[in-house]
Design an enzyme around this catalytic site. Structure first.
Site, short mmCIF file in Angstrom:
data_model
loop_
_atom_site.label_atom_id
_atom_site.label_comp_id
_atom_site.label_asym_id
_atom_site.label_seq_id
_atom_site.Cartn_x
_atom_site.Cartn_y
_atom_site.Cartn_z
N ILE A 34 0.82 -1.22 0.00
CA ILE A 34 0.00 0.00 0.00
C ILE A 34 0.86 1.27 0.00
CG2 ILE A 34 -0.26 0.36 2.50
CD1 ILE A 34 -3.32 0.56 1.95
N ASN A 89 11.72 -8.92 7.07
CA ASN A 89 12.07 -8.37 8.37
C ASN A 89 11.51 -9.27 9.45
OD1 ASN A 89 13.14 -6.12 7.00
ND2 ASN A 89 11.16 -5.10 7.00
N GLN A 96 10.21 -5.04 11.37
CA GLN A 96 8.91 -5.67 11.06
C GLN A 96 7.79 -4.91 11.78
OE1 GLN A 96 8.44 -9.79 12.22
NE2 GLN A 96 6.56 -10.02 11.01
N HIS A 102 6.08 -11.92 5.86
CA HIS A 102 5.91 -11.46 4.49
C HIS A 102 7.26 -11.13 3.87
CE1 HIS A 102 5.66 -7.99 7.21
NE2 HIS A 102 6.26 -7.29 6.26
N PHE A 103 7.39 -11.49 2.62
CA PHE A 103 8.56 -11.09 1.84
C PHE A 103 8.20 -9.84 1.05
CE2 PHE A 103 10.07 -15.42 2.46
CZ PHE A 103 11.45 -15.27 2.47
N HIS A 104 9.09 -8.87 1.07
CA HIS A 104 8.98 -7.71 0.19
C HIS A 104 9.72 -8.04 -1.10
CE1 HIS A 104 7.93 -4.59 3.33
NE2 HIS A 104 8.43 -5.52 4.11
P1 AMP Z 1 7.24 -4.57 7.47
O1 AMP Z 1 7.89 -3.33 7.97
O2 AMP Z 1 8.23 -5.54 6.90
O3 AMP Z 1 6.34 -5.22 8.50
O4 AMP Z 1 6.36 -4.11 6.26
C1 AMP Z 1 4.97 -4.03 6.28
C2 AMP Z 1 4.52 -3.55 4.92
O5 AMP Z 1 3.13 -3.75 4.82
C3 AMP Z 1 4.78 -2.06 4.68
O6 AMP Z 1 5.60 -1.91 3.51
C4 AMP Z 1 3.37 -1.48 4.46
O7 AMP Z 1 3.34 -0.47 3.49
C5 AMP Z 1 2.58 -2.71 4.05
N1 AMP Z 1 1.17 -2.69 4.35
C6 AMP Z 1 0.57 -2.39 5.53
N2 AMP Z 1 -0.77 -2.50 5.44
C7 AMP Z 1 -1.04 -2.86 4.16
C8 AMP Z 1 -2.24 -3.12 3.44
N3 AMP Z 1 -3.44 -3.03 4.01
N4 AMP Z 1 -2.14 -3.46 2.14
C9 AMP Z 1 -0.94 -3.55 1.55
N5 AMP Z 1 0.24 -3.34 2.18
C10 AMP Z 1 0.19 -2.99 3.46
#
Ligand code: AMP
Ligand code: ZN
Length: 153
Positions: A34, A89, A96, A102-104
Site C-alpha cells: 500500500i 524483516n 517488522q 511477508h517477503f517484500h
Molecule cells: P514490514 O515493515 O516488513 O512489516 O512491512 C509491512 C509492509 O506492509 C509495509 O511496507 C506497508 O506499506 C505494508 N502494508 C501495511 N498494510 C497494508 C495493506 N493493508 N495493504 C498492503 N500493504 C500494506
C-alpha cells in the site's frame, strides 16, 4: 502477539479488507504494498498466520520460498526492472511492523533513490573464529559457549 482474527494480512487473505492481488496459489498470496518503495513493490505472504520466520514451519516456509521465486520472476519479466531487493524483516528490531510473515519484492530501477545502508563494525580474527565456532557448533554446545559476544554488539 497479534491473532489471526485481528491480523491485517489474514484479513487480506480472507478478503475482509481490500488488496490488489497479483498472484495466488494454494498456500500463498501476493499483493501490492500500500506504501510502495518503488513501482511494483509486492508482498508475498502465506495464507496461514505465522508471526515471522522464527515461528513458521519448514514446509510452509518452503512453499512460501517457491512462491517468492515465482513472483520475483513475474515482477522482473512484466515490469522490466533491472533487479529486485527481496527482503524479510523478522521482529520489530529488524523493522517488522506487520506481524504476519511477508517477503517484500522491491523492483529496482536506475535512479529510484532507494538506499540500503548497513553499517559495518570492526572485526578481528578472534571474531571470525568465535562466531564460526558458535554458529557451526551443535545446538547443545552453542548454548554452553561462554564467549563474550557483547563486545561485538
Ligand atoms: P514490514 O515493515 O516488513 O512489516 O512491512 C509491512 C509492509 O506492509 C509495509 O511496507 C506497508 O506499506 C505494508 N502494508 C501495511 N498494510 C497494508 C495493506 N493493508 N495493504 C498492503 N500493504 C500494506
Ligand atoms: Zn496473519
Amino acid at each position: 502477539m497479534v491473532t489471526a482474527q485481528e491480523c491485517i494480512f489474514c484479513k487480506i487473505v480472507r478478503n475482509e479488507i481490500p488488496s490488489k492481488r497479483v498472484y495466488e496459489d494454494e498456500n500463498n498470496i501476493a499483493f501490492l504494498d500500500i506504501n510502495p518503495a518503488s513501482p511494483g513493490h509486492v508482498l508475498v505472504v502465506p495464507k496461514k498466520h505465522f508471526g515471522s520466520m522464527h515461528d513458521i514451519d519448514a514446509s510452509t516456509m518452503e512453499k512460501l520460498g517457491t512462491a517468492v521465486k515465482k513472483v520475483n520472476d513475474i515482477v522482473k519479466e512484466k515490469l522490466n526492472c533491472e533487479g529486485t531487493n527481496v527482503m524479510l524483516n523478522n521482529g520489530r528490531i529488524a523493522g517488522q511492523i506487520v506481524e504476519h510473515i511477508h517477503f517484500h519484492i522491491i523492483p529496482r530501477y536506475q535512479g529510484d533513490g532507494i538506499e540500503l545502508h548497513f553499517p559495518r563494525f570492526k572485526t578481528d580474527e578472534k571474531y571470525f573464529d568465535e562466531m564460526q565456532k558458535k554458529l557451526a557448533a551443535p545446538a547443545e554446545k552453542r548454548k554452553a559457549a561462554d564467549d563474550d559476544w557483547t563486545r561485538f554488539a
